[in-house]
Motif scaffolding. Structure first.
Motif, PDB file in Angstrom:
ATOM      1  N   LEU A 126       0.824  -1.202   0.000  1.00 33.54           N
ATOM      2  CA  LEU A 126       0.000   0.000   0.000  1.00 33.54           C
ATOM      3  C   LEU A 126       0.863   1.259   0.000  1.00 33.54           C
ATOM      4  CD1 LEU A 126      -2.802   1.229   0.082  1.00 33.54           C
ATOM      5  CD2 LEU A 126      -2.773   0.975   2.567  1.00 33.54           C
ATOM      6  N   ALA A 127       1.930   1.256   0.784  1.00 33.36           N
ATOM      7  CA  ALA A 127       2.834   2.417   0.829  1.00 33.36           C
ATOM      8  C   ALA A 127       3.467   2.651  -0.542  1.00 33.36           C
ATOM      9  CB  ALA A 127       3.913   2.200   1.889  1.00 33.36           C
ATOM     10  N   GLU A 128       3.859   1.585  -1.206  1.00 32.79           N
ATOM     11  CA  GLU A 128       4.441   1.706  -2.544  1.00 32.79           C
ATOM     12  C   GLU A 128       3.434   2.295  -3.530  1.00 32.79           C
ATOM     13  OE1 GLU A 128       5.884  -1.325  -6.035  1.00 32.79           O
ATOM     14  OE2 GLU A 128       6.397  -1.860  -3.975  1.00 32.79           O
ATOM     15  N   GLN A 129       2.201   1.816  -3.448  1.00 33.93           N
ATOM     16  CA  GLN A 129       1.171   2.317  -4.355  1.00 33.93           C
ATOM     17  C   GLN A 129       0.854   3.785  -4.070  1.00 33.93           C
ATOM     18  OE1 GLN A 129      -1.923  -0.627  -3.780  1.00 33.93           O
ATOM     19  NE2 GLN A 129      -1.173  -1.858  -5.490  1.00 33.93           N
ATOM     20  N   LEU A 130       0.815   4.160  -2.794  1.00 35.75           N
ATOM     21  CA  LEU A 130       0.559   5.562  -2.451  1.00 35.75           C
ATOM     22  C   LEU A 130       1.706   6.465  -2.921  1.00 35.75           C
ATOM     23  CD1 LEU A 130      -1.019   5.204   1.105  1.00 35.75           C
ATOM     24  CD2 LEU A 130      -2.162   5.915  -1.007  1.00 35.75           C
ATOM     25  N   THR A 131       2.934   5.985  -2.802  1.00 29.50           N
ATOM     26  CA  THR A 131       4.092   6.746  -3.283  1.00 29.50           C
ATOM     27  C   THR A 131       3.980   6.973  -4.788  1.00 29.50           C
ATOM     28  OG1 THR A 131       5.496   5.885  -1.519  1.00 29.50           O
ATOM     29  CG2 THR A 131       6.614   6.735  -3.470  1.00 29.50           C
ATOM     30  N   ASP A 132       3.569   5.940  -5.511  1.00 31.04           N
ATOM     31  CA  ASP A 132       3.387   6.077  -6.958  1.00 31.04           C
ATOM     32  C   ASP A 132       2.301   7.097  -7.289  1.00 31.04           C
ATOM     33  OD1 ASP A 132       5.364   4.206  -7.420  1.00 31.04           O
ATOM     34  OD2 ASP A 132       3.973   2.554  -7.808  1.00 31.04           O
ATOM     35  N   LEU A 133       1.224   7.108  -6.518  1.00 29.01           N
ATOM     36  CA  LEU A 133       0.151   8.075  -6.753  1.00 29.01           C
ATOM     37  C   LEU A 133       0.608   9.501  -6.472  1.00 29.01           C
ATOM     38  CD1 LEU A 133      -2.947   6.175  -5.314  1.00 29.01           C
ATOM     39  CD2 LEU A 133      -2.493   6.751  -7.705  1.00 29.01           C
ATOM     40  N   VAL A 134       1.374   9.689  -5.408  1.00 25.94           N
ATOM     41  CA  VAL A 134       1.903  11.009  -5.087  1.00 25.94           C
ATOM     42  C   VAL A 134       2.818  11.487  -6.219  1.00 25.94           C
ATOM     43  CG1 VAL A 134       3.435  12.285  -3.526  1.00 25.94           C
ATOM     44  CG2 VAL A 134       1.659  10.792  -2.594  1.00 25.94           C
ATOM     45  N   ALA A 135       3.656  10.594  -6.734  1.00 26.91           N
ATOM     46  CA  ALA A 135       4.544  10.954  -7.843  1.00 26.91           C
ATOM     47  C   ALA A 135       3.739  11.325  -9.081  1.00 26.91           C
ATOM     48  CB  ALA A 135       5.494   9.800  -8.148  1.00 26.91           C
ATOM     49  N   LEU A 136       2.658  10.622  -9.332  1.00 25.28           N
ATOM     50  CA  LEU A 136       1.794  10.918 -10.466  1.00 25.28           C
ATOM     51  C   LEU A 136       1.189  12.314 -10.339  1.00 25.28           C
ATOM     52  CD1 LEU A 136       0.059  10.050 -12.983  1.00 25.28           C
ATOM     53  CD2 LEU A 136      -1.609   9.266 -11.304  1.00 25.28           C
ATOM     54  N   ILE A 137       0.683  12.618  -9.163  1.00 24.74           N
ATOM     55  CA  ILE A 137       0.073  13.930  -8.939  1.00 24.74           C
ATOM     56  C   ILE A 137       1.114  15.032  -9.114  1.00 24.74           C
ATOM     57  CG2 ILE A 137      -0.970  15.420  -7.177  1.00 24.74           C
ATOM     58  CD1 ILE A 137      -2.343  12.820  -6.102  1.00 24.74           C
ATOM     59  N   SER A 138       2.290  14.826  -8.571  1.00 30.79           N
ATOM     60  CA  SER A 138       3.358  15.832  -8.692  1.00 30.79           C
ATOM     61  C   SER A 138       3.741  16.043 -10.150  1.00 30.79           C
ATOM     62  CB  SER A 138       4.593  15.406  -7.896  1.00 30.79           C
ATOM     63  OG  SER A 138       4.301  15.355  -6.535  1.00 30.79           O
ATOM     64  N   ARG A 139       3.857  14.958 -10.888  1.00 36.86           N
ATOM     65  CA  ARG A 139       4.213  15.065 -12.306  1.00 36.86           C
ATOM     66  C   ARG A 139       3.127  15.818 -13.070  1.00 36.86           C
ATOM     67  NH1 ARG A 139       7.041  13.570 -16.597  1.00 36.86           N
ATOM     68  NH2 ARG A 139       6.070  12.602 -18.401  1.00 36.86           N
ATOM     69  N   GLU A 140       1.880  15.498 -12.786  1.00 38.34           N
ATOM     70  CA  GLU A 140       0.770  16.170 -13.461  1.00 38.34           C
ATOM     71  C   GLU A 140       0.794  17.666 -13.183  1.00 38.34           C
ATOM     72  OE1 GLU A 140      -3.954  15.343 -13.933  1.00 38.34           O
ATOM     73  OE2 GLU A 140      -3.152  15.413 -11.900  1.00 38.34           O
ATOM     74  N   GLN A 141       1.061  18.040 -11.944  1.00 38.44           N
ATOM     75  CA  GLN A 141       1.111  19.453 -11.593  1.00 38.44           C
ATOM     76  C   GLN A 141       2.252  20.165 -12.315  1.00 38.44           C
ATOM     77  OE1 GLN A 141       1.302  19.165  -7.321  1.00 38.44           O
ATOM     78  NE2 GLN A 141      -0.932  19.194  -7.096  1.00 38.44           N
ATOM     79  N   ARG A 142       3.411  19.519 -12.422  1.00 37.72           N
ATOM     80  CA  ARG A 142       4.546  20.109 -13.133  1.00 37.72           C
ATOM     81  C   ARG A 142       4.212  20.296 -14.614  1.00 37.72           C
ATOM     82  NH1 ARG A 142       7.486  16.450 -10.069  1.00 37.72           N
ATOM     83  NH2 ARG A 142       7.800  15.107 -11.869  1.00 37.72           N
ATOM     84  N   LEU A 143       3.557  19.306 -15.213  1.00 35.61           N
ATOM     85  CA  LEU A 143       3.183  19.423 -16.620  1.00 35.61           C
ATOM     86  C   LEU A 143       2.202  20.567 -16.850  1.00 35.61           C
ATOM     87  CD1 LEU A 143       2.869  15.661 -17.632  1.00 35.61           C
ATOM     88  CD2 LEU A 143       4.626  17.294 -18.357  1.00 35.61           C
ATOM     89  N   GLU A 144       1.242  20.727 -15.938  1.00 35.99           N
ATOM     90  CA  GLU A 144       0.284  21.815 -16.062  1.00 35.99           C
ATOM     91  C   GLU A 144       0.972  23.173 -15.971  1.00 35.99           C
ATOM     92  OE1 GLU A 144      -2.838  21.325 -13.186  1.00 35.99           O
ATOM     93  OE2 GLU A 144      -3.582  19.497 -14.134  1.00 35.99           O
TER      94      GLU A 144
END
Length: 149
Positions: A126-144
């Protein structure tokens, strides 16, 4: 995801006739908090029970029994909950929660031991999956931000 994909395949096993002292030494040697009690049958190691460090403390040490004299069969949990390798992980977790168990041996269709799932393994996943989701959100924000510039 299923139980076979997440289970730890390195399971420390014992037989029911070993002593609690032998079990405790195995737990120390392999740095584990549980041992799966197995019987050999048809070329398979079939789980018949589980022994935890908590069982040893509450059932043996707290009652002043000699761990060198008590057999695993006198202490182990017999009402063993198992999961098949193909069982969905979410259903397996619900079964664990329903029975209040922190560990569940994973077996093949013939009942042979294939691995074990512990709550700690699930928390790591679960921690690994949450880390991946946080990275996804951060990447999306940088792209925006890049597109706005």
């Amino acid at each position: 995801m299923n139980a076979g994909e997440i289970c730890n395949r390195e399971v420390v096993v014992v037989n029911r006739e070993q002593t609690i002292l032998e079990a405790a030494k195995l737990m120390q040697q392999y740095h584990v908090g549980d041992l799966v009690v197995v019987e050999e049958g048809s070329g398979e190691r079939v789980p018949v029970g589980i022994l935890t460090d908590r069982d040893i403390v509450l059932k043996i040490l707290a009652r002043d029994f000699d761990p060198a004299e008590v057999k695993i069969v006198e202490t182990m949990s017999f009402d063993l909950l198992t999961a098949l390798e193909g069982d969905e992980l979410s259903a397996t977790v619900k079964r664990m929660r329903g029975r209040g168990v922190r560990r569940i041996p994973v077996v093949n269709p013939q009942g042979g031991l294939e691995g074990i799932i512990a709550v700690d393994d699930l928390v790591d996943l679960l921690a690994e999956q949450l880390t991946d989701l946080v990275a996804l959100i951060s990447r999306e924000q940088r792209l925006e931000e890049q597109h706005r510039s």
